[in-house]
Design a protein around this motif. Structure first.
Motif, short mmCIF file in Angstrom:
data_model
loop_
_atom_site.label_atom_id
_atom_site.label_comp_id
_atom_site.label_asym_id
_atom_site.label_seq_id
_atom_site.Cartn_x
_atom_site.Cartn_y
_atom_site.Cartn_z
N PHE A 7 0.80 -1.14 0.01
CA PHE A 7 0.15 0.24 -0.08
C PHE A 7 0.68 1.51 0.23
N ALA A 8 2.09 1.31 -0.30
CA ALA A 8 3.16 1.87 -0.21
C ALA A 8 2.71 3.19 -1.07
N GLY A 9 3.00 4.51 -1.42
CA GLY A 9 2.14 5.12 -2.66
C GLY A 9 0.69 4.79 -2.74
N LEU A 10 0.02 4.48 -2.04
CA LEU A 10 -1.18 5.23 -2.47
C LEU A 10 -1.71 5.76 -1.14
N PRO A 11 -2.83 6.31 -1.37
CA PRO A 11 -3.42 7.10 -0.25
C PRO A 11 -3.94 6.52 0.72
N GLU A 12 -3.44 7.18 1.97
CA GLU A 12 -3.76 6.79 3.64
C GLU A 12 -5.84 6.67 3.41
N VAL A 13 -6.24 5.30 3.65
CA VAL A 13 -7.63 5.62 4.05
C VAL A 13 -8.43 5.50 5.85
N PRO A 14 -8.72 5.47 5.70
CA PRO A 14 -9.58 4.47 7.34
C PRO A 14 -9.91 2.67 7.28
N GLY A 15 -9.39 2.26 8.03
CA GLY A 15 -9.18 1.24 8.67
C GLY A 15 -10.86 1.18 9.42
N PHE A 16 -11.17 -0.57 9.84
CA PHE A 16 -12.53 -0.65 9.98
C PHE A 16 -11.33 -2.58 10.94
N THR A 17 -12.60 -2.62 11.38
CA THR A 17 -12.45 -4.01 12.13
C THR A 17 -12.18 -5.61 11.47
N LEU A 18 -11.38 -6.37 11.37
CA LEU A 18 -11.42 -7.52 10.02
C LEU A 18 -10.66 -8.49 11.25
N THR A 19 -11.40 -10.14 11.81
CA THR A 19 -11.02 -10.37 12.25
C THR A 19 -10.65 -11.85 11.45
N SER A 20 -10.54 -13.01 11.46
CA SER A 20 -10.46 -15.00 11.56
C SER A 20 -10.63 -15.45 12.37
N SER A 21 -11.41 -16.14 12.05
CA SER A 21 -11.30 -17.40 13.02
C SER A 21 -10.36 -18.65 12.87
N THR A 22 -9.73 -18.46 11.31
CA THR A 22 -8.33 -19.57 10.74
C THR A 22 -6.86 -18.65 10.75
N VAL A 23 -6.99 -17.10 10.72
CA VAL A 23 -5.52 -17.36 10.58
C VAL A 23 -5.69 -16.01 11.87
N THR A 24 -4.31 -15.34 12.59
CA THR A 24 -4.18 -14.27 13.01
C THR A 24 -3.02 -13.58 12.89
N ASP A 25 -3.31 -12.05 12.98
CA ASP A 25 -2.65 -11.35 12.67
C ASP A 25 -1.77 -11.11 13.27
N GLY A 26 0.34 -11.33 12.60
CA GLY A 26 1.15 -11.73 12.88
C GLY A 26 1.42 -12.95 12.77
N ALA A 27 0.90 -13.81 13.10
CA ALA A 27 1.11 -14.95 13.54
C ALA A 27 1.12 -15.97 11.89
N THR A 28 1.58 -17.59 12.16
CA THR A 28 1.96 -17.83 11.14
C THR A 28 0.40 -18.86 10.20
N LEU A 29 1.04 -18.71 9.18
CA LEU A 29 -0.39 -19.47 8.48
C LEU A 29 -0.58 -21.32 8.79
N PRO A 30 -1.45 -21.87 9.40
CA PRO A 30 -2.24 -22.44 9.62
C PRO A 30 -1.94 -23.63 8.33
N PRO A 31 -1.39 -24.73 8.79
CA PRO A 31 -0.96 -25.91 6.83
C PRO A 31 -2.56 -25.99 5.94
N ALA A 32 -3.74 -25.65 6.05
CA ALA A 32 -4.63 -25.54 5.47
C ALA A 32 -4.73 -24.50 4.46
N GLN A 33 -3.61 -23.57 5.07
CA GLN A 33 -3.76 -22.06 3.92
C GLN A 33 -2.62 -22.02 3.40
N TYR A 34 -1.98 -23.22 3.13
CA TYR A 34 -0.29 -23.84 2.93
C TYR A 34 -0.65 -24.06 1.26
#
Length: 177
Positions: A7-34
């Motif tokens: 997203f570098a070089g693109l205009p900054e825009v607001p965020g919102f809430t994004l969650t997942s029961s499968t993956v966690t921000d900053g964590a390693t991918l589970p095997p099924a997502q390989y």
């Protein structure tokens, strides 16, 4: 993110809430997502579950992308691109990115990823290449339909997203072989 922030070089825009029961921000991918399709043992090419809320007023649709900026190419690697998710939709179930698209909400469609398939393709970083980041993003858009076809490229979808984005939120996970 580091210097190859998608997203570098693109205009900054607001965020919102994004969650997942499968993956966690900053964590390693589970095997099924390989990627089993790309030869990763135990990989199953299963798209992650995603839920979102708090998109800005005026949101008329969403797009969902999964991108690896660390792929050893000059353009990264697009793992999944979904367009025309209705504004009333706030969740994609795990596996929504299957080959026939049957897990997607009505009206939404998948573009071909960089492996040439209109589906989610899991992580398959080259062995010994080090950790890769997978940027899973939901983009809130100010248009009901984005002007791209299923034959369009994810990069072109990204161009159109940039012209119509109201907000975006990402979960960044890592994977390594």
């Amino acid at each position: 993110m580091n210097s190859n922030d998608p997203f570098a070089g693109l205009p900054e825009v607001p965020g919102f809430t994004l969650t997942s029961s499968t993956v966690t921000d900053g964590a390693t991918l589970p095997p099924a997502q390989y990627s089993g399709a790309m030869g990763v043992p135990g990989g199953a090419d299963v798209s992650p579950q995603l839920s979102w809320s708090g998109a800005p007023e005026g949101t008329k649709s969403y797009a969902v992308t999964v991108y690896d900026p660390d792929a050893p190419t000059m353009s990264g690697f697009w793992h999944w691109a979904v367009a025309d998710v209705a504004a009333s939709v706030t969740e994609l179930p795990e596996g929504a990115g299957n080959a026939d698209g049957s897990g997607l909400p009505a009206g939404a469609f998948q573009l071909r990823n960089d492996a040439g398939m209109a589906q989610f393709i899991g992580a398959a970083p080259p062995a010994g290449h080090g950790p890769h980041r997978y940027v899973i993003t939901v983009h809130a858009l100010g248009v009901e339909k984005i002007e791209v076809t299923a034959q369009g490229s994810p990069a072109y979808l990204g161009f159109l997203i940039s012209a119509n984005v109201l907000a975006r939120q990402s979960i960044v996970v890592t994977g390594e072989i």
